[in-house]
Design a protein around this motif. Structure first.
Motif, PDB file in Angstrom:
ATOM      1  N   GLY A 142      80.489  35.057  28.754  1.00 47.78           N
ATOM      2  CA  GLY A 142      79.467  35.321  29.755  1.00 47.78           C
ATOM      3  C   GLY A 142      78.112  35.517  29.115  1.00 47.78           C
ATOM      4  N   PRO A 143      77.045  35.062  29.823  1.00 50.36           N
ATOM      5  CA  PRO A 143      75.711  35.194  29.255  1.00 50.36           C
ATOM      6  C   PRO A 143      75.239  36.633  29.300  1.00 50.36           C
ATOM      7  N   SER A 144      74.801  37.145  28.167  1.00 49.93           N
ATOM      8  CA  SER A 144      74.187  38.473  28.119  1.00 49.93           C
ATOM      9  C   SER A 144      73.465  38.601  26.792  1.00 49.93           C
ATOM     10  N   ALA A 145      72.580  39.582  26.726  1.00 51.57           N
ATOM     11  CA  ALA A 145      71.818  39.784  25.491  1.00 51.57           C
ATOM     12  C   ALA A 145      72.758  40.099  24.336  1.00 51.57           C
ATOM     13  N   VAL A 146      73.777  40.924  24.612  1.00 49.27           N
ATOM     14  CA  VAL A 146      74.695  41.326  23.547  1.00 49.27           C
ATOM     15  C   VAL A 146      75.442  40.121  22.995  1.00 49.27           C
ATOM     16  N   ASN A 147      75.950  39.282  23.906  1.00 51.93           N
ATOM     17  CA  ASN A 147      76.683  38.103  23.446  1.00 51.93           C
ATOM     18  C   ASN A 147      75.778  37.148  22.669  1.00 51.93           C
ATOM     19  N   ALA A 148      74.509  37.035  23.121  1.00 54.38           N
ATOM     20  CA  ALA A 148      73.566  36.184  22.385  1.00 54.38           C
ATOM     21  C   ALA A 148      73.377  36.718  20.972  1.00 54.38           C
ATOM     22  N   ILE A 149      73.250  38.035  20.869  1.00 55.47           N
ATOM     23  CA  ILE A 149      73.060  38.643  19.541  1.00 55.47           C
ATOM     24  C   ILE A 149      74.263  38.365  18.654  1.00 55.47           C
ATOM     25  N   ILE A 150      75.455  38.538  19.214  1.00 52.21           N
ATOM     26  CA  ILE A 150      76.666  38.315  18.415  1.00 52.21           C
ATOM     27  C   ILE A 150      76.736  36.852  17.969  1.00 52.21           C
ATOM     28  N   GLN A 210      65.694  34.799   7.990  1.00 50.50           N
ATOM     29  CA  GLN A 210      66.721  34.729   9.044  1.00 50.50           C
ATOM     30  C   GLN A 210      66.286  35.508  10.284  1.00 50.50           C
ATOM     31  N   PHE A 211      65.518  36.572  10.060  1.00 52.24           N
ATOM     32  CA  PHE A 211      64.977  37.371  11.159  1.00 52.24           C
ATOM     33  C   PHE A 211      64.137  36.456  12.056  1.00 52.24           C
ATOM     34  N   ALA A 212      63.262  35.671  11.432  1.00 58.33           N
ATOM     35  CA  ALA A 212      62.411  34.754  12.189  1.00 58.33           C
ATOM     36  C   ALA A 212      63.271  33.732  12.942  1.00 58.33           C
ATOM     37  N   ILE A 213      64.283  33.220  12.264  1.00 57.53           N
ATOM     38  CA  ILE A 213      65.146  32.230  12.910  1.00 57.53           C
ATOM     39  C   ILE A 213      65.898  32.856  14.086  1.00 57.53           C
ATOM     40  N   ALA A 214      66.297  34.116  13.916  1.00 57.12           N
ATOM     41  CA  ALA A 214      67.022  34.808  14.991  1.00 57.12           C
ATOM     42  C   ALA A 214      66.128  34.965  16.214  1.00 57.12           C
ATOM     43  N   ILE A 215      64.846  35.289  15.993  1.00 54.76           N
ATOM     44  CA  ILE A 215      63.917  35.428  17.119  1.00 54.76           C
ATOM     45  C   ILE A 215      63.795  34.103  17.858  1.00 54.76           C
ATOM     46  N   LEU A 216      63.674  33.024  17.085  1.00 51.39           N
ATOM     47  CA  LEU A 216      63.599  31.689  17.692  1.00 51.39           C
ATOM     48  C   LEU A 216      64.872  31.376  18.462  1.00 51.39           C
ATOM     49  N   ALA A 217      66.018  31.696  17.862  1.00 49.52           N
ATOM     50  CA  ALA A 217      67.288  31.376  18.498  1.00 49.52           C
ATOM     51  C   ALA A 217      67.457  32.152  19.793  1.00 49.52           C
ATOM     52  N   GLU A 218      67.046  33.423  19.761  1.00 47.90           N
ATOM     53  CA  GLU A 218      67.173  34.230  20.972  1.00 47.90           C
ATOM     54  C   GLU A 218      66.282  33.656  22.065  1.00 47.90           C
ATOM     55  N   ALA A 219      65.055  33.251  21.684  1.00 42.44           N
ATOM     56  CA  ALA A 219      64.144  32.665  22.669  1.00 42.44           C
ATOM     57  C   ALA A 219      64.770  31.406  23.259  1.00 42.44           C
ATOM     58  N   ALA A 220      65.400  30.607  22.385  1.00 46.87           N
ATOM     59  CA  ALA A 220      66.010  29.372  22.869  1.00 46.87           C
ATOM     60  C   ALA A 220      67.158  29.675  23.829  1.00 46.87           C
ATOM     61  N   LEU A 221      67.986  30.642  23.484  1.00 50.13           N
ATOM     62  CA  LEU A 221      69.127  30.984  24.336  1.00 50.13           C
ATOM     63  C   LEU A 221      68.657  31.553  25.669  1.00 50.13           C
ATOM     64  N   SER A 222      67.638  32.416  25.616  1.00 47.46           N
ATOM     65  CA  SER A 222      67.133  32.989  26.855  1.00 47.46           C
ATOM     66  C   SER A 222      66.478  31.915  27.710  1.00 47.46           C
ATOM     67  N   TYR A 223      65.821  30.989  27.050  1.00 48.34           N
ATOM     68  CA  TYR A 223      65.204  29.865  27.753  1.00 48.34           C
ATOM     69  C   TYR A 223      66.272  29.092  28.522  1.00 48.34           C
ATOM     70  N   LEU A 224      67.451  28.969  27.895  1.00 48.36           N
ATOM     71  CA  LEU A 224      68.555  28.270  28.539  1.00 48.36           C
ATOM     72  C   LEU A 224      69.285  29.156  29.542  1.00 48.36           C
ATOM     73  N   GLY A 225      68.852  30.425  29.621  1.00 44.44           N
ATOM     74  CA  GLY A 225      69.495  31.339  30.560  1.00 44.44           C
ATOM     75  C   GLY A 225      70.766  31.966  30.020  1.00 44.44           C
ATOM     76  N   LEU A 226      70.990  31.853  28.715  1.00 38.90           N
ATOM     77  CA  LEU A 226      72.230  32.363  28.132  1.00 38.90           C
ATOM     78  C   LEU A 226      72.025  33.683  27.414  1.00 38.90           C
ATOM     79  N   GLY A 227      70.755  34.106  27.296  1.00 38.43           N
ATOM     80  CA  GLY A 227      70.492  35.320  26.527  1.00 38.43           C
ATOM     81  C   GLY A 227      70.238  36.497  27.447  1.00 38.43           C
ATOM     82  N   THR A 228      69.116  37.169  27.197  1.00 38.88           N
ATOM     83  CA  THR A 228      68.734  38.337  27.979  1.00 38.88           C
ATOM     84  C   THR A 228      68.690  37.991  29.464  1.00 38.88           C
ATOM     85  N   GLN A 229      69.308  38.843  30.257  1.00 39.54           N
ATOM     86  CA  GLN A 229      69.381  38.576  31.687  1.00 39.54           C
ATOM     87  C   GLN A 229      68.292  39.346  32.437  1.00 39.54           C
ATOM     88  N   PRO A 230      67.827  38.803  33.575  1.00 43.71           N
ATOM     89  CA  PRO A 230      66.838  39.504  34.378  1.00 43.71           C
ATOM     90  C   PRO A 230      67.417  40.848  34.844  1.00 43.71           C
TER      91      PRO A 230
END
Lengths: 286, 330
Positions: A142-150, A210-230
């Motif tokens: 399921g999409p969530s910030a925690v799962n995106a982080i993992i 890797q920190f920078a890459i993680a920020i980019l990846a999180e932005a990409a996942l959230s952009y796709l609606g798979l990361g941080t939820q409203p």
């Protein structure tokens, strides 16, 4: 922390501040952290308050960066979003660093089939596209910030496993490790006392990148609606929501874009600077 | 029972083109208080012999034969049991004092570590002993130097610190692998003298590895000349240097530069060199490994490895043409 830089003398801080990419990258990173810290205590408006009548306002004295399609204050959302980005970066890199370095050190200490197994596993991780892995992961759990982080953390494991093993192998070949073995120390002790401290600078540099890459990846996942939820603000989702308004309110996409770009740039510059400071030979080679 | 008995020791390493026999049947024994030198060119298996005694072969290395220390077979011990011996009963001093110390730890900590590890001393007690040890090995201002980092010391001082580290647990056997090669000549003599004094003072056995015949002649009682993984000549230093028997030992001796002539031909003669190259250990010829470079070689030398033959009391050489070589002295 006992990095060689820390031992090199008192002039390290001065040298670091004079280093152009470290200084500018450090300043940008400090800004990111500062904004996130500030947002914990204060934001100009609530980042969650929806005021449909005030939607799509241009930047003004009241809303410095304007409002979005739901009338939320863009600056406040960006500030709270910075918290999100930092949290994702810290947790995901920590997961990757802990598990990856442990595997890399194990591979270097045991050699033989253990090393082979760990490295083939890392190859597998590398061969698998990161975004696909994240989509797979969020599709299952399921999409969530925690799962995106993992998911981002898992993607970081092979990176640190490889770099940890390569750096550790170099240290294992050094004579002081042979001397330590001749003094009767076991592999675990040598790994913790001799190998880890000597590869720490390399790991810190890689962690920054890797920190920078993680920020980019999180932005990409959230952009796709798979990361941080409203309704939690995230830079990636702000970009996504701005997408439909790109011709009526282009600034909505510009601001989170700038925030992402500056954060990633800052971290990368800082990583580059750190690498130069940690290993002066590389700096001179340029 | 001797302190150390090495019997038919063989070491096979993984080379880029298949296995390489780095040590091919080395045997010797050593008692407490005895000193022995291993001498030979680079790659003749001196260091590998020493590392094999400690069970510290490189990745993929295989060990055959027997190494008995106080009657215990070391080749049968587990890694954990070996760890308990290393640095405690058997200690080693390495060639490069620049690289044999961890740059991130103070030397006080590095000297104290074996004491905490093997003797269970508290870190304060170990620090006290480390201070005494540094003083004993002649470190100026020893107590203040405990907190120094390796890069703050000179090469000679670092070697003194390494010797202090090796002596910390009062080992029965000290292995010194080219301990002075990286040092200035003046410092060399001091370090050698220190090692000899310490060996006599504590009744240790010493194995000194060197490519320098002068160092061996001045420091140890017995010498073993190694070539291509084997001991080719062994005996008491005075006897061996008095009557070198193996053609390789003679070549090694002739290759020492001497000031003011005295070389072959006298005056400004060329430095004598052993013709040819060290044979490839991965593809050794049958018979004597030195045959291709030896002026005395006959077809018989290429048939089988020559057995050790007595030259004098306790002095032997593994040369099939020993009589002819000794007779050539005239």
């Amino acid at each position: 922390m006992s990095s060689p830089a820390a031992l090199a003398g008192r002039g390290v801080l001065r040298r670091a501040l004079r280093h152009p990419s470290f200084a500018s990258g450090g300043a940008l990173t400090l800004l990111l952290v500062g904004v996130a810290a500030l947002s914990l205590a204060w934001t100009p408006h609530s980042a969650y308050l929806i005021q449909v009548r005030q939607r799509l306002l241009p930047p003004s004295g009241l809303h410095w960066l304007g409002t979005d399609t739901l009338g939320r204050d863009v600056l406040s959302m960006l500030m709270v979003g910075a918290q999100n980005s930092i949290m994702v970066g810290v947790v995901a890199v920590s997961i990757g660093l802990t598990a990856g370095v442990a595997l890399g050190l194990l591979a270097a200490a045991r050699r033989g089939w253990v090393e082979e197994a760990v490295m083939r596993l890392a190859d597998f991780g590398f061969a698998f596209p990161a975004i696909l892995l994240a989509i797979l992961f969020t599709a299952v759990f399921g999409p969530s910030a925690v799962n995106a982080i993992i998911a981002i953390g898992i993607f970081n494991v092979p990176v640190f496993a490889r770099i940890g093993r390569a750096a550790a192998n170099v240290v294992w070949a050094r004579e002081f490790v042979l001397a330590a073995r001749a003094a009767g120390k076991g592999r675990l002790r040598i790994t913790l006392e001799h190998v880890l401290p000597n590869i720490l600078p390399i790991l810190v540099v890689q962690a920054t990148i890797q920190f920078a890459i993680a920020i980019l990846a999180e932005a990409a996942l959230s952009y796709l609606g798979l990361g941080t939820q409203p309704p939690n603000p995230s830079w990636g989702r702000m970009l996504n929501e701005a997408q439909t308004m790109i011709f009526t309110a282009p600034l909505l996409a510009v601001f989170p874009g700038i925030a992402i770009a500056l954060s990633v740039l800052g971290l990368n510059l800082m990583g580059d600077g750190l690498r130069d400071l940690v290993d002066p030979r590389l700096a001179r080679a340029r | 029972m001797s302190l150390l008995e090495v019997n038919a020791l063989r070491v096979r390493l993984r080379g880029p083109d298949g296995p390489v026999e780095a040590v091919r049947g080395v045997s010797f024994s050593l008692d407490r208080g005895q000193t022995m030198g291993l001498v030979g060119e680079s790659g003749c298996g001196k260091s590998m012999t020493a590392l094999a005694l400690l069970g510290l072969l490189p990745e993929g290395g295989l060990l055959h034969g027997s190494v008995r220390f106080e009657g215990r077979e070391l080749t049968q011990l587990s890694d954990r049991e070996l760890c308990r011996l290393r640095g405690n009963r058997i200690a080693m001093v390495f060639q490069e004092p620049m690289t044999a110390l961890n740059p991130l730890h103070s030397i006080g900590r590095q000297i104290a570590e074996p004491l905490c590890l093997h003797r269970g001393l508290s870190s304060e007690a170990a620090r006290g002993v480390a201070g005494e040890l540094l003083h004993r090995v002649g470190m100026p201002d020893a107590r203040a130097r405990l907190d120094a980092y390796p890069h703050q010391l000179s090469g000679g001082q670092r070697q003194r610190a390494l010797i202090a580290m090796a002596l910390a647990c009062e080992p029965d056997l000290l292995i010194a692998d080219e301990p002075t090669t990286a040092l200035d000549v003046t410092i060399q003599a001091q370090i050698l003298e220190l090692i000899v004094d310490l060996v006599h003072e504590r009744g240790m056995a010493l194995i000194l590895i060197s490519h320098d015949l002068g160092v061996i002649a001045e420091t140890v009682e017995r010498v073993a000349v190694m070539y291509a993984g084997r001991i080719v000549e062994m005996g008491p230093v005075a006897t061996v240097f008095g009557r070198l028997a193996h053609p390789y030992s003679r070549g090694l001796f002739a290759a020492i530069p001497r000031i003011g002539g005295g070389r072959s031909g006298g005056g400004r003669g060329r430095l004598a060199a052993i013709p040819g190259r060290v044979p490839d250990l991965a593809a050794l010829p049958t018979g004597c490994a030195f045959a291709d470079r030896c002026g005395h070689a006959q077809p018989v030398c290429r048939l089988a490895e020559p057995p050790p033959l007595a030259v004098g009391p306790e002095h032997w050489a593994a040369c099939g043409r020993l009589d002819a070589v000794l007779a050539s002295d005239g």
